[in-house]
Design an enzyme around this catalytic site. Structure first.
Site, PDB file in Angstrom:
ATOM      1  N   ALA A  62       0.992  -1.420   0.260  1.00 26.31           N
ATOM      2  CA  ALA A  62      -0.155   0.039  -0.172  1.00 26.31           C
ATOM      3  C   ALA A  62       1.171   1.182  -0.250  1.00 26.31           C
ATOM      4  CB  ALA A  62      -1.253   0.356   1.270  1.00 26.31           C
ATOM      5  N   TYR A  64       1.470   3.405  -2.687  1.00 27.22           N
ATOM      6  CA  TYR A  64       1.380   2.933  -3.918  1.00 27.22           C
ATOM      7  C   TYR A  64       0.470   3.802  -5.189  1.00 27.22           C
ATOM      8  CZ  TYR A  64       2.897   3.511  -8.799  1.00 27.22           C
ATOM      9  OH  TYR A  64       3.522   3.980 -10.974  1.00 27.22           O
ATOM     10  N   LEU A 113       3.238  12.136   3.990  1.00 30.18           N
ATOM     11  CA  LEU A 113       1.925  12.121   3.224  1.00 30.18           C
ATOM     12  C   LEU A 113       1.194  12.521   4.029  1.00 30.18           C
ATOM     13  CD1 LEU A 113       3.465   9.793   0.315  1.00 30.18           C
ATOM     14  CD2 LEU A 113       2.444  12.049   0.066  1.00 30.18           C
ATOM     15  N   GLY A 114       0.682  11.877   4.885  1.00 27.76           N
ATOM     16  CA  GLY A 114      -0.566  12.146   5.781  1.00 27.76           C
ATOM     17  C   GLY A 114      -2.020  11.009   5.922  1.00 27.76           C
ATOM     18  N   SER A 173       1.339   3.526  10.377  1.00 28.99           N
ATOM     19  CA  SER A 173       1.387   5.224   9.829  1.00 28.99           C
ATOM     20  C   SER A 173       2.118   6.095  11.256  1.00 28.99           C
ATOM     21  CB  SER A 173       0.393   5.808   9.064  1.00 28.99           C
ATOM     22  OG  SER A 173       0.786   7.291   8.154  1.00 28.99           O
ATOM     23  N   SER A 243       6.487  -5.107   7.700  1.00 33.59           N
ATOM     24  CA  SER A 243       6.261  -3.448   9.222  1.00 33.59           C
ATOM     25  C   SER A 243       5.860  -1.994   7.957  1.00 33.59           C
ATOM     26  CB  SER A 243       7.277  -3.166  10.192  1.00 33.59           C
ATOM     27  OG  SER A 243       8.256  -2.710   9.475  1.00 33.59           O
ATOM     28  N   THR A 245       6.658   1.936   7.803  1.00 33.61           N
ATOM     29  CA  THR A 245       8.505   2.796   7.675  1.00 33.61           C
ATOM     30  C   THR A 245       9.009   3.019   9.451  1.00 33.61           C
ATOM     31  OG1 THR A 245       6.990   4.426   8.055  1.00 33.61           O
ATOM     32  CG2 THR A 245       7.143   4.542   5.195  1.00 33.61           C
ATOM     33  N   GLY A 295      12.133  -2.970   2.914  1.00 33.81           N
ATOM     34  CA  GLY A 295      13.470  -3.279   2.339  1.00 33.81           C
ATOM     35  C   GLY A 295      14.144  -3.996   1.255  1.00 33.81           C
ATOM     36  N   TYR A 316       7.606  -1.562  -1.979  1.00 31.73           N
ATOM     37  CA  TYR A 316       7.341  -0.805  -3.028  1.00 31.73           C
ATOM     38  C   TYR A 316       8.018   0.484  -3.404  1.00 31.73           C
ATOM     39  CZ  TYR A 316       5.648   4.303  -2.890  1.00 31.73           C
ATOM     40  OH  TYR A 316       5.421   5.975  -3.883  1.00 31.73           O
TER      41      TYR A 316
END
Length: 362
Positions: A62, A64, A113-114, A173, A243, A245, A295, A316
């Site tokens: 998710a 992109y 981005l939020g 997030s 996981s 970020t 990664g 991604y």
């Protein structure tokens, strides 16, 4: 090693700011400018996870395709599945720009981005128009200004249950203030109770039970991992995604960009996310499905996630640096690794380096 053509294309794309380049890549996929990947299906890569059969274990994470604009085009790149979102009930603009930063030396990205997205209705309309072929998951979240964030996740289940092949509840997030607080045990118990009850209610009415995964952060204490594992098992959750970020900036070469706030993804996340993955596998046992993210840049790193306890993997950020040919390269590479390992199926290799990764520093 990136080939000369990809290097030239990347150089051209990197003349633009990251968010503009992202929009250009979506437009290219929409228009058919990006060629489909020709992959011969390899039955050794086929996996059945959470009741779904995946042609290969590699998925697009998710983030992109936030608004479900190009799921079918992504599947044609060689992915075994893709995940849209994060989508929130109401459209929201997200945080002010600039909010995506490339760390080229590190092959990493920082974003804040939020949860910028067009909302449930826009994404639902696009998903409802799909052919239905291929596995497309829906990553659901909460609006920043929501007075009841759990209700936002429940709304996502109710809206997308007819079109999602699986759900991901994104509570990890770092770019929505307070969102990660939902990982705390009491809050998580309330969230899972409500989300899974809503899923079961719509399943009873429709006859279609959609699996629910929980996406967690890599920045967890041992106690935090214990709590998440306990609640996942207590509520019979369908799986984990490990996981999201990280807030960590350890070991980065680009110290100027490293000062930007937001979540770090890409190559530097591999070690940390894989160690957390293995620790979670140890905690939840062999049966609970886990998707490993963070990664993944090659067939070798994809397989290493599986060796550390993942059933499936996603990527991604590394595609930002390697281009749209990366998923096809990884899937073909996994077939070659199956030859090398003399494995009848990729699932045989799961957990083969679990102890090694579980002992690594987080």
């Amino acid at each position: 090693m990136i080939d000369p053509f990809k290097r030239l294309a990347r150089k051209g794309l990197f003349l633009f700011d990251p968010e503009t380049a992202h929009g250009m890549s979506i437009a290219a996929l929409k228009s058919g400018l990006v060629p489909a990947c020709q992959i011969t299906p390899d039955p050794r890569l086929c996996q059945t996870v959470a009741g779904l059969t995946f042609e290969n274990p590699l998925g697009m994470a998710a983030g992109y395709d936030k608004n479900a604009e190009v799921p079918e085009a992504l599947l044609k790149l060689g992915f075994g599945f893709t995940e849209i979102g994060t989508v929130t009930p109401k459209p929201q603009a997200g945080n002010p720009r600039p909010r995506i930063f490339r760390l080229v030396e590190d092959e990493a990205v920082i974003n804040r981005l939020g949860f910028n997205n067009e909302g449930h209705e826009a994404a639902f309309g696009r998903l409802a128009a799909l052919s239905g072929r291929g596995i497309v998951g829906v990553n659901i979240g909460a609006n920043k200004d929501s007075e009841d964030r759990i209700a936002d996740y429940v709304a996502g289940i109710r809206r997308f249950h007819s079109v999602a092949r699986y759900f991901t509840a994104n509570i990890s997030s770092p770019n929505t203030p307070g969102l990660r607080d939902l990982q705390a045990r009491e809050s998580l118990a309330a969230l899972l109770s409500s989300v899974l009850a809503a899923r079961d209610e719509v399943a009873a009415a429709s006859g279609r039970k959609v699996p629910v995964f929980l996406k967690i952060a890599p920045d967890l204490t041992e106690e935090g991992m214990d709590d998440i594992a306990a609640e996942a098992l207590a509520h019979a959750l369908d799986g984990l995604i490990v996981s999201n970020t990280t807030l960590s900036r350890d070991g980065l070469k680009d110290q100027r960009q490293a000062k930007e706030t937001g979540g770090l993804s890409g190559v530097p996340l591999f070690e940390k996310s894989t160690a957390v993955l293995a620790r979670m596998r140890k905690r939840v046992g062999a049966a609970l499905p886990i998707i490993g993210v963070g990664g993944v840049s090659s067939a070798e790193t994809a397989l290493e996630k599986i060796r550390a306890g993942a059933d499936l993997v996603q990527l991604y950020s590394c595609m930002v640096y390697e281009g749209p040919g990366l998923p096809g390269d990884i899937v073909r590479g996994l077939s070659k690794l199956m030859d090398r390992e003399k494995a009848a199926g990729i699932g045989e290799l799961r957990d083969s380096r679990l102890d090694y990764w579980a002992a690594r520093k987080v």
